[in-house]
Design an enzyme around this catalytic site. Structure first.
Site, PDB file in Angstrom:
ATOM      1  N   GLU A 252     -46.667  -9.533   7.817  1.00  0.00           N
ATOM      2  CA  GLU A 252     -47.138  -9.428   6.439  1.00  0.00           C
ATOM      3  C   GLU A 252     -46.554 -10.568   5.609  1.00  0.00           C
ATOM      4  O   GLU A 252     -47.258 -11.207   4.815  1.00  0.00           O
ATOM      5  CB  GLU A 252     -46.722  -8.070   5.866  1.00  0.00           C
ATOM      6  CG  GLU A 252     -47.476  -7.693   4.604  1.00  0.00           C
ATOM      7  CD  GLU A 252     -46.999  -6.364   4.019  1.00  0.00           C
ATOM      8  OE1 GLU A 252     -46.293  -5.607   4.714  1.00  0.00           O
ATOM      9  OE2 GLU A 252     -47.332  -6.119   2.851  1.00  0.00           O
TER      10      GLU A 252
ATOM     11  N   CYS B 100     -37.875  -0.872   3.846  1.00  0.00           N
ATOM     12  CA  CYS B 100     -37.378   0.036   4.878  1.00  0.00           C
ATOM     13  C   CYS B 100     -36.365   1.045   4.356  1.00  0.00           C
ATOM     14  O   CYS B 100     -35.981   1.947   5.081  1.00  0.00           O
ATOM     15  CB  CYS B 100     -36.798  -0.742   6.045  1.00  0.00           C
ATOM     16  SG  CYS B 100     -35.863  -2.148   5.516  1.00  0.00           S
TER      17      CYS B 100
ATOM     18  N   CYS C 212     -27.054   0.230   4.996  1.00  0.00           N
ATOM     19  CA  CYS C 212     -26.956   1.573   5.566  1.00  0.00           C
ATOM     20  C   CYS C 212     -25.564   1.904   6.109  1.00  0.00           C
ATOM     21  O   CYS C 212     -25.193   3.072   6.183  1.00  0.00           O
ATOM     22  CB  CYS C 212     -27.983   1.753   6.667  1.00  0.00           C
ATOM     23  SG  CYS C 212     -29.659   1.487   6.093  1.00  0.00           S
TER      24      CYS C 212
ATOM     25  N   GLU D  10     -37.349  11.501   2.625  1.00  0.00           N
ATOM     26  CA  GLU D  10     -38.485  10.689   3.058  1.00  0.00           C
ATOM     27  C   GLU D  10     -39.368  11.438   4.063  1.00  0.00           C
ATOM     28  O   GLU D  10     -40.588  11.403   3.982  1.00  0.00           O
ATOM     29  CB  GLU D  10     -38.005   9.375   3.675  1.00  0.00           C
ATOM     30  CG  GLU D  10     -39.150   8.434   4.028  1.00  0.00           C
ATOM     31  CD  GLU D  10     -38.702   7.204   4.793  1.00  0.00           C
ATOM     32  OE1 GLU D  10     -37.799   7.319   5.642  1.00  0.00           O
ATOM     33  OE2 GLU D  10     -39.255   6.122   4.531  1.00  0.00           O
TER      34      GLU D  10
ATOM     35  N   LYS E 295     -33.298   9.704   3.654  1.00  0.00           N
ATOM     36  CA  LYS E 295     -34.248   9.907   4.754  1.00  0.00           C
ATOM     37  C   LYS E 295     -34.615  11.375   4.906  1.00  0.00           C
ATOM     38  O   LYS E 295     -35.666  11.714   5.413  1.00  0.00           O
ATOM     39  CB  LYS E 295     -33.652   9.383   6.066  1.00  0.00           C
ATOM     40  CG  LYS E 295     -33.320   7.906   6.029  1.00  0.00           C
ATOM     41  CD  LYS E 295     -34.333   7.057   6.744  1.00  0.00           C
ATOM     42  CE  LYS E 295     -34.165   5.565   6.512  1.00  0.00           C
ATOM     43  NZ  LYS E 295     -32.829   5.043   6.746  1.00  0.00           N
TER      44      LYS E 295
ATOM     45  N   SER F 219     -43.427  -4.817   0.716  1.00  0.00           N
ATOM     46  CA  SER F 219     -44.211  -4.725   1.940  1.00  0.00           C
ATOM     47  C   SER F 219     -44.751  -3.305   2.057  1.00  0.00           C
ATOM     48  O   SER F 219     -44.137  -2.351   1.596  1.00  0.00           O
ATOM     49  CB  SER F 219     -43.290  -5.036   3.123  1.00  0.00           C
ATOM     50  OG  SER F 219     -43.838  -4.522   4.302  1.00  0.00           O
TER      51      SER F 219
ATOM     52  N   GLU G  85     -43.735  -6.111   9.244  1.00  0.00           N
ATOM     53  CA  GLU G  85     -43.276  -6.675   7.972  1.00  0.00           C
ATOM     54  C   GLU G  85     -43.249  -8.195   8.045  1.00  0.00           C
ATOM     55  O   GLU G  85     -43.642  -8.894   7.111  1.00  0.00           O
ATOM     56  CB  GLU G  85     -41.879  -6.129   7.650  1.00  0.00           C
ATOM     57  CG  GLU G  85     -41.543  -6.114   6.188  1.00  0.00           C
ATOM     58  CD  GLU G  85     -40.231  -5.357   5.923  1.00  0.00           C
ATOM     59  OE1 GLU G  85     -40.237  -4.440   5.107  1.00  0.00           O
ATOM     60  OE2 GLU G  85     -39.203  -5.691   6.555  1.00  0.00           O
TER      61      GLU G  85
ATOM     62  N   GLU H 220     -47.475  12.029   2.630  1.00  0.00           N
ATOM     63  CA  GLU H 220     -48.243  10.973   3.307  1.00  0.00           C
ATOM     64  C   GLU H 220     -47.737  10.706   4.725  1.00  0.00           C
ATOM     65  O   GLU H 220     -48.386   9.986   5.481  1.00  0.00           O
ATOM     66  CB  GLU H 220     -48.246   9.686   2.464  1.00  0.00           C
ATOM     67  CG  GLU H 220     -46.906   9.004   2.241  1.00  0.00           C
ATOM     68  CD  GLU H 220     -46.181   9.477   0.981  1.00  0.00           C
ATOM     69  OE1 GLU H 220     -46.374  10.649   0.576  1.00  0.00           O
ATOM     70  OE2 GLU H 220     -45.409   8.696   0.405  1.00  0.00           O
TER      71      GLU H 220
HETATM   72  S1  SF4 Z   1     -28.545   4.594   3.995  1.00  0.00           S
HETATM   73 FE1  SF4 Z   1     -28.806   3.823   1.934  1.00  0.00          FE
HETATM   74  S2  SF4 Z   1     -29.445   1.696   2.265  1.00  0.00           S
HETATM   75 FE2  SF4 Z   1     -29.786   2.752   4.177  1.00  0.00          FE
HETATM   76  S3  SF4 Z   1     -31.896   3.463   4.069  1.00  0.00           S
HETATM   77 FE3  SF4 Z   1     -30.598   5.139   3.336  1.00  0.00          FE
HETATM   78  S4  SF4 Z   1     -30.595   4.900   1.101  1.00  0.00           S
HETATM   79 FE4  SF4 Z   1     -31.276   2.950   1.986  1.00  0.00          FE
END
Ligand code: SF4
Ligand code: SF4
Ligand code: SF4
Ligand code: FES
Ligand code: FES
Lengths: 163, 590
Positions: free
Chosen positions: B287, B310, B514, B372, B369, B330, B284, B377
């Site tokens: 970039e 991220c 986070c 995610e 996550k 990014s 990143e 992909e």
């Molecule tokens: S905990 Fe919240 S701020 Fe951290 S990556 Fe997950 S969604 Fe984003």
């Protein structure tokens, strides 16, 4: 969710957008805009709510929240012959509930819904101001007074030949 | 400022005009119980619908009891917070709520951390005298969040987080009276809404109505399978919060104990997402430098500001709400995904296994996550780079379930090579951290000089939107920082309107970054918990021998042995991604 997407008439959508504009696209006018939308479309299907949300810049969830909160908004299309049964106090004590049950039985649809052929729909109303004629039933603009359970069949018969 | 005097439980207190009874009582050390009320202080979120009435008190001269959370004090007011009438009323209120609530405590995911359960205990409810109809809803299982609306008490906190704080607008109260519930539009499943899976609704739900998808059963099975190599990575914010689940003070760092707990659980390799955070900075940061150099060289096409990428909650947000701007962030994958990608290639080769026999698990403070790692992909022939993600809460639960006494665990170190990291990686866990880490590296690469001081205080803090600039030896780099998607939206609107002069912007979906993620131990409406975690994160950074990502020896080695250099073709293939236009698919647009 699988649902067939409803195609709204472009001219209707245009009209709705103008309505929104006449309210300055203000989120605070949501209820007023929904009222007008229901006048235009007859009911408020998801697609219409999405247009409203977009025009007033509020979330679709919020629009849906308002539509489901107020009983005068409906998400179901009305029949070509909308049947309204008064369930105000006077009509109720004179057997409106039995009349209602009879309509439901004969048409095989619950309150708020439309028969499969799209001909009839059933809704309930509060006092329509004709308590002397209780119980009162309306089909479209036509009013029927002192309706009995036996009379229900008669009323429906009148529309037998209509499409 | 006008002051008024009143009496609460016969004690006099002086407060500012406009103060509610709840806060006045607090000043006297009287904790009036609340359920729907939520005040996230520094985050500027106060939710007081006055709906549940658990907080009622008696006000002299008034016929009805008043909700303390929503009633303002007046001069000469006399309040009783725990007389017989009040205590009985509160108990009745609770009994009524419980009469439309399933008696599932024994098997509920929230049991033990549920505010409603705590309240029932506190009020001494022993029976439910009102037996009525109970509302039932179909549970909604999305890839990250489970909604069981039978357990909803209509406090509407989730709505406030989703609409006011995040401005995502997925949730709304619908219907009325007994039928009312919080739901997405047309009662669709979350998966068919624009939900970002930020999990902030889950983080504030007082009951088990909103919980995260639980992967612990799957994990126990995988750990027991001798044919599988099970690898774990832990996000920076986890070490600053896990201890809370074991009664430790918020802000206690438990990195070493966490590592030994994971080893005892049976993971074959205990690695660190921080390693991948260092890798993220390499990609990143390069970039950013590349875009900056082109921009300073007069290239008008280059996209600035560059936005960080991220946080998957944030990625979901711009894919839904700002898809036309998806070429600005990014292209670097999140650290979770970079880790998975490297683990199943570089590391799998090293230990002579293949991706099918390897299970990569992540421990995350995050709910997004979970979603995610299911993205197409991020799979190779259907095999995901990260198999699944468990939350900080799930890890805590697993540690308890496997009979470990957390407090007496020894401090151990991560395994090598994917467990080595720098201070720059640790601060990814807090708002401002990613950009500070990027600056540490970009500065040195750009100027060719070594930083005297690696702490960039101007980038730190807790304000929702922060602006700062960093001097790159004569070139001023303007930086924006936002945490919370509502704040992010403001910065995005500015960019859209051409009013933004930032070079780089860091965005995190959750309050505080986070550390305030939707998968962390519950803060129960106390934002000071999140601030304490932030302190812990900076403390960990300060204590690290290496504090700049590009100095991580194992990162250097990774490039030498495998990736060649940042932004190389291989790096692009394994560490970068592309974004999609997910704008309200269901909307009728002209
Ligand atoms: S905990 Fe919240 S701020 Fe951290 S990556 Fe997950 S969604 Fe984003
Ligand atoms: S996860 Fe975030 S976006 Fe999704 S419903 Fe909850 S608060 Fe809204
Ligand atoms: S889902 Fe949870 S947070 Fe939302 S209204 Fe229901 S109980 Fe409250
Ligand atoms: S109650 Fe039916 S008309 Fe008045
Ligand atoms: S906490 Fe005061 S009304 Fe719910």
């Amino acid at each position: 969710m699988t649902s067939v997407k409803l195609k709204l008439k472009d001219s209707d959508v245009q009209q709705l957008k103008e309505v929104a504009k006449s309210f300055n696209n203000q989120p605070g006018e949501l209820i007023n805009v929904l009222h007008k939308a229901q006048e235009i479309f007859g009911y408020l299907p998801a697609e219409v709510q999405e247009v409203v949300a977009n025009e007033l810049n509020v979330s679709v969830a919020k629009v849906y929240g308002v539509v489901t909160f107020y009983s005068f908004f409906t998400m179901l299309p009305k029949g070509r012959y909308p049947i309204s049964i008064c369930t105000g106090t006077a009509c109720y004590v004179r057997g409106a509930d039995k009349v209602l049950d009879e309509f439901k039985r004969l048409l095989k649809v619950p309150v708020g819904e439309t028969t499969e052929d799209g001909k009839f729909s059933i809704t309930c109303l509060r006092c329509v101001g004709a308590c002397g004629l209780a119980p009162v039933v309306m089909v479209g603009d036509k009013t029927y007074g002192r309706v009995t359970t036996d009379g229900v069949k008669e009323i429906l018969k009148e529309y037998e030949d209509e499409v | 400022m006008e002051l008024i005097k009143l009496k609460i439980d016969n004690r006099t207190v002086e407060v500012e005009k406009g103060t509610t009874i709840f806060h006045a009582a607090k000043k006297l050390g009287i904790e009036i119980p609340t359920l729907c009320y939520m005040n996230l202080g520094d985050l500027k979120i106060e939710h007081k619908p006055g709906g549940c009435r658990v907080c009622v008190v008696e006000v002299e001269g008034r016929r009805n009891l008043a909700p303390a959370c929503a009633t303002e004090c007046f001069e000469g007011m006399e309040v009783q917070t725990h007389n017989v009438r009040v205590l009985n009323a509160r108990k009745t209120v609770l009994e009524l709520i419980l009469s439309d609530h399933p008696f599932d405590c024994l098997i509920c995911a929230k049991s033990g951390t549920c505010d409603l359960q705590d309240m029932a205990i506190k009020m001494g409810v022993r029976s439910i005298p009102y037996q009525g109809e109970k509302s039932t809803y179909k549970p909604d299982f999305s890839p990250a969040i489970i909604r069981e609306m039978d357990k909803c008490i209509m406090c509407r906190r989730c709505e406030t987080m989703c609409n006011d704080f995040q401005t995502v607008g997925v949730l709304s109260g619908i219907n009325r009276g007994f039928e009312s519930v919080v739901a997405p539009a047309f009662e669709r499943d979350l998966d068919h809404s624009e939900c970002t899976y930020c999990g902030q609704c889950v983080a504030v739900c007082p009951t088990g109505a909103l919980t995260e998808v639980d992967h612990t059963t799957q994990l126990i099975r995988d750990l027991a399978d001798p044919k599988k190599t099970v690898v774990v990575q832990t996000a920076p914010a986890v070490r600053a919060a896990l201890g809370e689940a074991f009664g430790l003070e918020p802000g206690t760092l438990v990195t070493g104990k966490m590592v030994s707990a994971l080893r005892r659980l049976g993971f074959d390799y205990v690695f660190d997402t921080d390693f991948a955070a260092d890798l993220t900075i390499m990609e990143e940061g390069s970039e950013l430098l590349d875009r900056l150099t082109r921009f300073l060289g007069g290239d008008k096409e280059v996209k600035l500001p560059m936005l960080t990428s991220c946080c998957p909650g944030w990625v979901n947000f711009f894919e839904y709400h700002f898809p036309d701007m998806r070429d600005i962030p990014s292209t670097a994958r999140s650290p979770q995904q970079m880790f998975g990608s490297i683990a199943k290639t570089y590391f799998a080769d090293k230990i002579e296994t293949n991706r099918k026999e390897m299970v990569v698990v992540s421990v995350m403070p995050c709910v997004a996550k979970k979603y995610e790692c299911t993205r197409e992909e991020f799979k190779v022939d259907g095999n995901p780079d990260v198999d699944y993600s468990i939350s900080t809460r799930e890890l805590a639960h697993l540690i308890k379930r496997t009979n470990m006494d957390f407090a007496s665990l020894p401090e151990e170190d991560f395994d090598k090579p994917l467990g080595e990291s720098t201070g720059a990686a640790v601060i990814f866990g807090t708002t401002g951290g990613v950009i500070e880490a990027a600056v540490r590296t970009a500065y040195e690469i750009h100027t060719g000089k070594s930083l005297e001081k690696v702490d960039f205080e101007q980038l730190r803090g807790f304000e929702g939107i922060r602006k700062a600039s960093v001097d790159f030896e004569g070139t001023e780099i303007k930086i924006g920082i936002a945490h919370g998607l509502g704040h992010a939206r403001k910065l995005l609107d500015d960019i859209k309107a051409g009013k933004s002069d930032f070079h780089a912007i860091e965005i995190m979906a959750c309050p505080g970054g986070c550390i305030g993620g939707g998968g962390q131990p519950l803060h129960h409406g106390d934002p000071s918990v999140i601030k304490a975690r932030q302190k812990a994160i900076y403390q960990e950074d300060a204590g690290k021998a290496i504090r700049k990502s590009h100095e991580n020896p194992y990162i250097k080695k990774l490039y030498e042995e495998f990736l060649e250099k940042p932004m190389s073709e291989k790096a692009h293939h394994l560490l970068h991604t592309h974004y999609f236009d997910k704008k309200r698919k269901d909307v009728l647009l002209d």
